[in-house]
Design an enzyme around this catalytic site. Structure first.
Site, PDB file in Angstrom:
ATOM      1  N   LYS A  22       0.850  -1.195   0.000  1.00  0.00           N
ATOM      2  CA  LYS A  22       0.000   0.000   0.000  1.00  0.00           C
ATOM      3  C   LYS A  22       0.889   1.250   0.000  1.00  0.00           C
ATOM      4  CE  LYS A  22      -1.760   1.590   4.006  1.00  0.00           C
ATOM      5  NZ  LYS A  22      -1.491   2.998   4.330  1.00  0.00           N
ATOM      6  N   ASN A  23       1.904   1.253   0.850  1.00  0.00           N
ATOM      7  CA  ASN A  23       2.696   2.473   1.051  1.00  0.00           C
ATOM      8  C   ASN A  23       3.754   2.697  -0.008  1.00  0.00           C
ATOM      9  OD1 ASN A  23       1.070   2.957   3.194  1.00  0.00           O
ATOM     10  ND2 ASN A  23       2.582   2.461   4.772  1.00  0.00           N
ATOM     11  N   CYS A 118      -5.030  12.383  12.347  1.00  0.00           N
ATOM     12  CA  CYS A 118      -5.800  11.132  12.343  1.00  0.00           C
ATOM     13  C   CYS A 118      -5.675  10.513  13.729  1.00  0.00           C
ATOM     14  CB  CYS A 118      -5.285  10.199  11.260  1.00  0.00           C
ATOM     15  SG  CYS A 118      -3.636   9.646  11.620  1.00  0.00           S
ATOM     16  N   ARG A 123       0.162  14.900  12.800  1.00  0.00           N
ATOM     17  CA  ARG A 123       0.727  14.672  11.461  1.00  0.00           C
ATOM     18  C   ARG A 123       0.823  15.949  10.638  1.00  0.00           C
ATOM     19  NH1 ARG A 123      -1.356   8.981   9.363  1.00  0.00           N
ATOM     20  NH2 ARG A 123       0.656   9.035   8.284  1.00  0.00           N
ATOM     21  N   ASP A 126       4.827  20.381   7.759  1.00  0.00           N
ATOM     22  CA  ASP A 126       5.807  21.474   7.701  1.00  0.00           C
ATOM     23  C   ASP A 126       7.082  21.073   6.957  1.00  0.00           C
ATOM     24  OD1 ASP A 126       5.956  19.765  10.038  1.00  0.00           O
ATOM     25  OD2 ASP A 126       7.655  20.984  10.672  1.00  0.00           O
ATOM     26  N   LEU A 127       7.502  19.823   7.103  1.00  0.00           N
ATOM     27  CA  LEU A 127       8.752  19.396   6.454  1.00  0.00           C
ATOM     28  C   LEU A 127       8.567  19.288   4.938  1.00  0.00           C
ATOM     29  CD1 LEU A 127       9.891  16.690   9.027  1.00  0.00           C
ATOM     30  CD2 LEU A 127      10.591  19.092   8.897  1.00  0.00           C
ATOM     31  N   ASP A 307       4.503   0.873  12.098  1.00  0.00           N
ATOM     32  CA  ASP A 307       3.281   0.265  11.560  1.00  0.00           C
ATOM     33  C   ASP A 307       3.084  -1.176  12.005  1.00  0.00           C
ATOM     34  OD1 ASP A 307       3.311   1.953   8.320  1.00  0.00           O
ATOM     35  OD2 ASP A 307       2.818   2.622  10.337  1.00  0.00           O
ATOM     36  N   ARG A 399      -8.820  -0.451   4.756  1.00  0.00           N
ATOM     37  CA  ARG A 399      -7.970   0.573   4.134  1.00  0.00           C
ATOM     38  C   ARG A 399      -6.637  -0.017   3.718  1.00  0.00           C
ATOM     39  NH1 ARG A 399      -7.154   6.123   7.087  1.00  0.00           N
ATOM     40  NH2 ARG A 399      -5.891   6.228   5.228  1.00  0.00           N
TER      41      ARG A 399
HETATM   42  C1  EPZ Z   1       4.144   7.103   6.147  1.00  0.00           C
HETATM   43  O1  EPZ Z   1       3.363   8.154   6.708  1.00  0.00           O
HETATM   44  C2  EPZ Z   1       3.240   5.882   6.095  1.00  0.00           C
HETATM   45  N1  EPZ Z   1       2.092   6.142   5.228  1.00  0.00           N
HETATM   46  C3  EPZ Z   1       2.751   5.534   7.512  1.00  0.00           C
HETATM   47  O2  EPZ Z   1       1.979   4.339   7.411  1.00  0.00           O
HETATM   48  C4  EPZ Z   1       3.975   5.266   8.387  1.00  0.00           C
HETATM   49  O3  EPZ Z   1       3.544   5.021   9.715  1.00  0.00           O
HETATM   50  C5  EPZ Z   1       4.907   6.481   8.366  1.00  0.00           C
HETATM   51  O4  EPZ Z   1       5.269   6.807   7.003  1.00  0.00           O
HETATM   52  C6  EPZ Z   1       6.185   6.235   9.163  1.00  0.00           C
HETATM   53  O5  EPZ Z   1       6.857   5.144   8.653  1.00  0.00           O
HETATM   54  C7  EPZ Z   1       2.251   6.050   3.881  1.00  0.00           C
HETATM   55  O6  EPZ Z   1       3.327   5.765   3.392  1.00  0.00           O
HETATM   56  C8  EPZ Z   1       1.038   6.300   3.050  1.00  0.00           C
HETATM   57  P1  EPZ Z   1       6.175  10.567   8.241  1.00  0.00           P
HETATM   58  P2  EPZ Z   1       3.942   9.677   6.705  1.00  0.00           P
HETATM   59  O7  EPZ Z   1       6.069  11.797   7.442  1.00  0.00           O
HETATM   60  O8  EPZ Z   1       4.677   9.918   5.444  1.00  0.00           O
HETATM   61  C9  EPZ Z   1       6.150  13.837  11.678  1.00  0.00           C
HETATM   62  C10 EPZ Z   1       0.075   2.964   7.718  1.00  0.00           C
HETATM   63  O9  EPZ Z   1      -0.407   2.449   8.739  1.00  0.00           O
HETATM   64  N2  EPZ Z   1       6.142  14.810  10.576  1.00  0.00           N
HETATM   65  O10 EPZ Z   1       7.434   9.765   8.186  1.00  0.00           O
HETATM   66  O11 EPZ Z   1       2.833  10.572   7.056  1.00  0.00           O
HETATM   67  C11 EPZ Z   1       4.816  13.099  11.791  1.00  0.00           C
HETATM   68  O12 EPZ Z   1       3.895  13.854  12.555  1.00  0.00           O
HETATM   69  C12 EPZ Z   1       0.575   4.404   7.760  1.00  0.00           C
HETATM   70  O13 EPZ Z   1       0.211   2.374   6.615  1.00  0.00           O
HETATM   71  C13 EPZ Z   1       6.287  16.162  10.885  1.00  0.00           C
HETATM   72  O14 EPZ Z   1       6.425  16.544  12.042  1.00  0.00           O
HETATM   73  O15 EPZ Z   1       4.964   9.586   7.926  1.00  0.00           O
HETATM   74  C14 EPZ Z   1       5.197  11.815  12.477  1.00  0.00           C
HETATM   75  O16 EPZ Z   1       5.248  12.025  13.866  1.00  0.00           O
HETATM   76  C15 EPZ Z   1       0.339   5.046   9.121  1.00  0.00           C
HETATM   77  N3  EPZ Z   1       6.275  17.064   9.862  1.00  0.00           N
HETATM   78  C16 EPZ Z   1       6.606  11.538  11.932  1.00  0.00           C
HETATM   79  O17 EPZ Z   1       7.080  12.787  11.392  1.00  0.00           O
HETATM   80  C17 EPZ Z   1       6.120  16.685   8.549  1.00  0.00           C
HETATM   81  O18 EPZ Z   1       6.126  17.562   7.653  1.00  0.00           O
HETATM   82  C18 EPZ Z   1       6.652  10.497  10.828  1.00  0.00           C
HETATM   83  O19 EPZ Z   1       5.849  10.953   9.773  1.00  0.00           O
HETATM   84  C19 EPZ Z   1       5.975  15.301   8.259  1.00  0.00           C
HETATM   85  C20 EPZ Z   1       5.996  14.382   9.291  1.00  0.00           C
END
Ligand code: EPZ
Length: 430
Positions: A22-23, A118, A123, A126-127, A307, A399
């Site tokens: 999925k990811n 969520c 989530r 900003d990055l 995950d 999902r």
């Molecule tokens: C991806 O989400 C995955 N989703 C998530 O899987 C997975 O848990 C996550 O990566 C971590 O591995 C998809 O790939 C569709 P992140 P993503 O940006 O990209 C913070 C599932 O169950 N952050 O690495 O949203 C954020 O709040 C899902 O399949 C910022 O602060 O994850 C979090 O605490 C759930 N600012 C951490 O980084 C930003 O701009 C990791 O988020 C972006 C993220």
């Protein structure tokens, strides 16, 4: 309202095949917007989130044809009409935000509602915005929407404050058509990033270093069409392995890349579970007695994946001894503790830590799924528990898992999806 009924206690045995990731599928679908030529993606799982992303692409004017039986998706973004997908779709699925990079690269404009937080955390994005702004994009907030504009993106040197998966993906998809070279440091190294880079390189992009913390992207003028197969879903694979172990059975999970599961396999071996990597990309896993509790900390790849934290907690709840789980990636990813506690698990939550005191046996109870992986944790616990569990709101599972209950039935699980609760089951909560 659908519910899942699970009669626990049956050890799962047999072979089960893992679907496409999925990811990996979601960012690759978004990246298909970067080419005006047709793109064929194979191995795409038939999931709610995939259907949502397809709707987002169609709302922008791309044509999307998906054959769920062949797991093959045809995307043609020859003409992109819009730059703003319907807000309700973006709110419905955070991954919709991954079209920001491709839209800025292809159209120089995007208007996206902020993806809602969520069940597992706020989530922020900003990055994503900081990296894209370094490439020349300008952003403003208008009525809860992010409006982005770019008069031609330029290569830049970007250092991510945190190795965000989504930010890495949006920056890569913006950089592939930018003028000049982008160096992205402290990048996410997840296998899904490598898959996205391989997909883009098959279209003529010039990306090197994907899978390491430093990725170099040389901008090109255009990308051609391609045919590409996505990697297997490592999180689904891990969930199925845990199902075999927690029920005291033995399963062989096929179509896996065991390199992607190293952190889980290592942790499972620490508990005393039997784990064997077989040839032809298959893994055998099982247990014949009570396992030992272990400590666990989730980290960005190659650390233990967040995950799989909820599913592993379900196993830990049945182990001998006490294990401490530290969740470092999301700030609210312990919502499954409530349901596990209803089933007799002894778990104390203290901030980012969950202290899990193992019990010999869980017992079935009426519970409610709160999110995708939390729902999977409740399902695993229910498979191991004595008696009947009714899982409300199982749609979270649809999902990210393709017909999970049918595939578990194939392994001997007594689980069925019902449209309403049988009379004799009064959901008393706990
Ligand atoms: C991806 O989400 C995955 N989703 C998530 O899987 C997975 O848990 C996550 O990566 C971590 O591995 C998809 O790939 C569709 P992140 P993503 O940006 O990209 C913070 C599932 O169950 N952050 O690495 O949203 C954020 O709040 C899902 O399949 C910022 O602060 O994850 C979090 O605490 C759930 N600012 C951490 O980084 C930003 O701009 C990791 O988020 C972006 C993220």
């Amino acid at each position: 309202m659908d519910k899942l009924l699970v009669q626990g206690g049956a050890p799962l045995r047999g072979r089960v095949k893992v679907n496409g990731s999925k990811n990996a599928s979601l960012p690759i679908m978004a990246a298909a917007l970067l080419s005006s030529e047709p793109v064929i993606i194979e191995g795409v799982p038939d999931l709610m989130d995939v259907q949502t992303m397809a709707a987002v692409l169609q709302a922008l004017g791309a044509s999307v044809r998906f054959d769920p039986i062949k797991e093959t998706m045809h995307i043609s973004a020859e003409v992109l009409r819009g730059v703003e997908p319907p807000p309700q779709l973006v709110q419905q699925m955070r991954a919709s935000f991954l079209i920001l990079g491709p839209l800025l690269a292809r159209r120089g404009k995007a208007r996206l509602s902020l993806p809602g937080g969520c069940a597992i955390g706020i989530r922020p994005v900003d990055l994503h915005l900081k990296g894209l702004a370094a490439m020349g994009a300008r952003f403003s907030m208008v009525n809860g929407c992010i409006e982005g504009e770019a008069d031609g993106l330029k290569g830049a040197r970007i250092y991510l404050d945190y190795p965000s998966v989504g930010a890495t993906e949006n920056i890569i998809t913006a950089a592939v058509l930018a003028r000049g070279t982008t160096i992205l440091e402290n990048a996410a190294t997840e296998p899904e990033i490598v898959d996205l880079a391989n997909f883009l390189n098959s279209m003529g992009a010039l990306i090197s270093g994907a899978g390491t913390t430093s990725i170099r992207i040389e901008g090109v003028s255009r990308l051609k069409g391609t045919r590409y197969k996505v990697i297997p879903d490592r999180i689904e694979a891990g969930t199925l392995l845990l199902a075999g172990i927690i029920t005291g059975g033995e399963v062989v999970v096929e179509n896996v890349l065991s390199d992607h599961l190293k952190p889980l396999l290592a942790k499972l071996r620490e508990t005393g579970a039997e784990v064997e990597e077989l040839e032809q990309s298959a893994i055998r896993a099982g247990s014949s007695g009570r396992l030992r509790a272990v400590d666990l900390k989730t980290l960005p790849y190659p650390g233990f994946p967040t995950d799989l934290q909820p599913q592993f907690m379900a196993l830990l709840a049945t182990c001998q001894g006490t294990g401490v789980i530290t969740e470092t990636v999301f700030e609210n990813r312990f919502r499954h503790v409530e349901g596990l506690s209803c089933m007799g698990a002894q778990i104390q939550v203290d901030g980012h830590h969950a202290i899990v005191h193992g019990v010999p046996r869980l017992t079935g109870a009426p519970v409610r799924a709160t999110d995708l992986r939390g729902g999977a944790a409740l399902l695993l616990a229910a498979l191991a528990a004595r008696g009947l569990t009714v899982i409300a709101e199982p749609y979270h599972l649809w999902r990210g898992y393709y017909r999970l209950e049918e595939r578990l039935q194939g392994l001997g699980a007594q689980v069925q999806r019902v449209s309403s609760e049988p009379e004799q089951l009064i959901s008393t909560g706990c």
